[in-house]
Design a protein around this motif. Sequence first.
Motif, PDB file in Angstrom:
ATOM      1  N   GLN A 147      -4.484  31.850  39.129  1.00 13.49           N
ATOM      2  CA  GLN A 147      -5.693  32.620  39.421  1.00 13.49           C
ATOM      3  C   GLN A 147      -5.897  33.728  38.393  1.00 13.49           C
ATOM      4  O   GLN A 147      -7.013  33.934  37.900  1.00 13.49           O
ATOM      5  CB  GLN A 147      -5.611  33.219  40.825  1.00 13.49           C
ATOM      6  N   GLU A 148      -4.822  34.426  38.058  1.00 17.28           N
ATOM      7  CA  GLU A 148      -4.921  35.487  37.056  1.00 17.28           C
ATOM      8  C   GLU A 148      -5.251  34.917  35.678  1.00 17.28           C
ATOM      9  O   GLU A 148      -6.015  35.527  34.921  1.00 17.28           O
ATOM     10  CB  GLU A 148      -3.614  36.271  37.006  1.00 17.28           C
ATOM     11  N   ASP A 200       0.463  33.161  36.828  1.00 14.82           N
ATOM     12  CA  ASP A 200      -0.313  32.974  38.057  1.00 14.82           C
ATOM     13  C   ASP A 200      -1.625  32.318  37.657  1.00 14.82           C
ATOM     14  O   ASP A 200      -2.380  32.859  36.837  1.00 14.82           O
ATOM     15  CB  ASP A 200      -0.565  34.312  38.748  1.00 14.82           C
ATOM     16  N   ARG A 257       3.681  39.571  32.663  1.00 14.45           N
ATOM     17  CA  ARG A 257       3.667  39.142  34.069  1.00 14.45           C
ATOM     18  C   ARG A 257       4.107  37.682  34.174  1.00 14.45           C
ATOM     19  O   ARG A 257       3.993  36.920  33.208  1.00 14.45           O
ATOM     20  CB  ARG A 257       2.256  39.261  34.665  1.00 14.45           C
ATOM     21  N   SER A 258       4.590  37.305  35.316  1.00 15.39           N
ATOM     22  CA  SER A 258       4.885  35.896  35.570  1.00 15.39           C
ATOM     23  C   SER A 258       3.568  35.130  35.714  1.00 15.39           C
ATOM     24  O   SER A 258       2.542  35.699  36.108  1.00 15.39           O
ATOM     25  CB  SER A 258       5.724  35.739  36.841  1.00 15.39           C
TER      26      SER A 258
END
Length: 314
Positions: free
Chosen positions: A159-160, A157, A154-155
């Motif tokens: 928060q993630e 982030d 995933r790119s």
Amino acid sequence: MFLYFLLFGANIWLYPNDLTLFEELPSTLSTWVMQWLLHPTSNKMAFSILLLIQAFTVNSIVNNFKLTKHYSYITAICYILLHFSYFNIDSCSPVMLANTFLLWSLYSMCNSYEKRVSLGTIFNIGFAAAVAALFYNGFISYFFWITIGLLIVRSFDFQEFLLLIGGFFIPFFLLGMYHFLGDSFDQWIDQELMSHYSTMIVHYETNTALYLLLGIISTPLLLAIGNLQALYFKTTAREKKYIHTVLLMPFMALLSLLFQDQLYSYHFVIFMVPMSILLSITLQSYKSLAASEAVHFILFMLCLGIQYQTFFFQ
């Protein structure tokens, strides 16, 4: 696949392993679980059931996320085969229990590719990896895998990323609170966590069997690296990211050698999940069926000779 398992699985009843060594393995949660698995019969049954469950699970991950071109049970067969690549790792050890949660983490990692994925999936990647580390201390090296792997799938982030880190540290926090309330927090930190970051002592012999084990578990990685072009042939961007993530796993597992003070042969089970996947997808990427069969036959005969060496060697 069941016949394949029975051929090798019969060995655990003919040549029982020394289970008392499990008490010395670096583990936190396993000290509670292994008290039910130290009996030879219960351990053999648990090993057989867990091995089949894990084999089906890793096979399902490969098929569902399309790491190979065709649906098959080759990954499950490879997973079973590698578990019999040394004469005393075919038992239900803390390392094998930890692999159950590593599979959960890998599944969540692959499942997180979707753009609108649930935040719970991101959390589960770290949480499952942490539980695996609590079952066997060496799995803490997979912390680096989950952080880098998420950036591959995933790119970035923020928060993630925080959720991933939080998922990894929450099991340690909860277990720490349990020991704190039981007035054993300092003992837990010193004897079950920090004590494993000291001078490493090796508890297995450097002999031909060990060299064969190292050769067998390193072969899938070498074959995969040497055949990357075929692995990527007619694959989507998603599948390439999955393959990159799996290729990263054995390199992160090598770092586990830095987190061990008592190194037993059971430690090499930490490589079984990524190596079985790499072996499976590499064998299925060869254009020549004879080449795939030749590699499998050599590994099969080596494992067979190791497990039933009394029939072949004096």
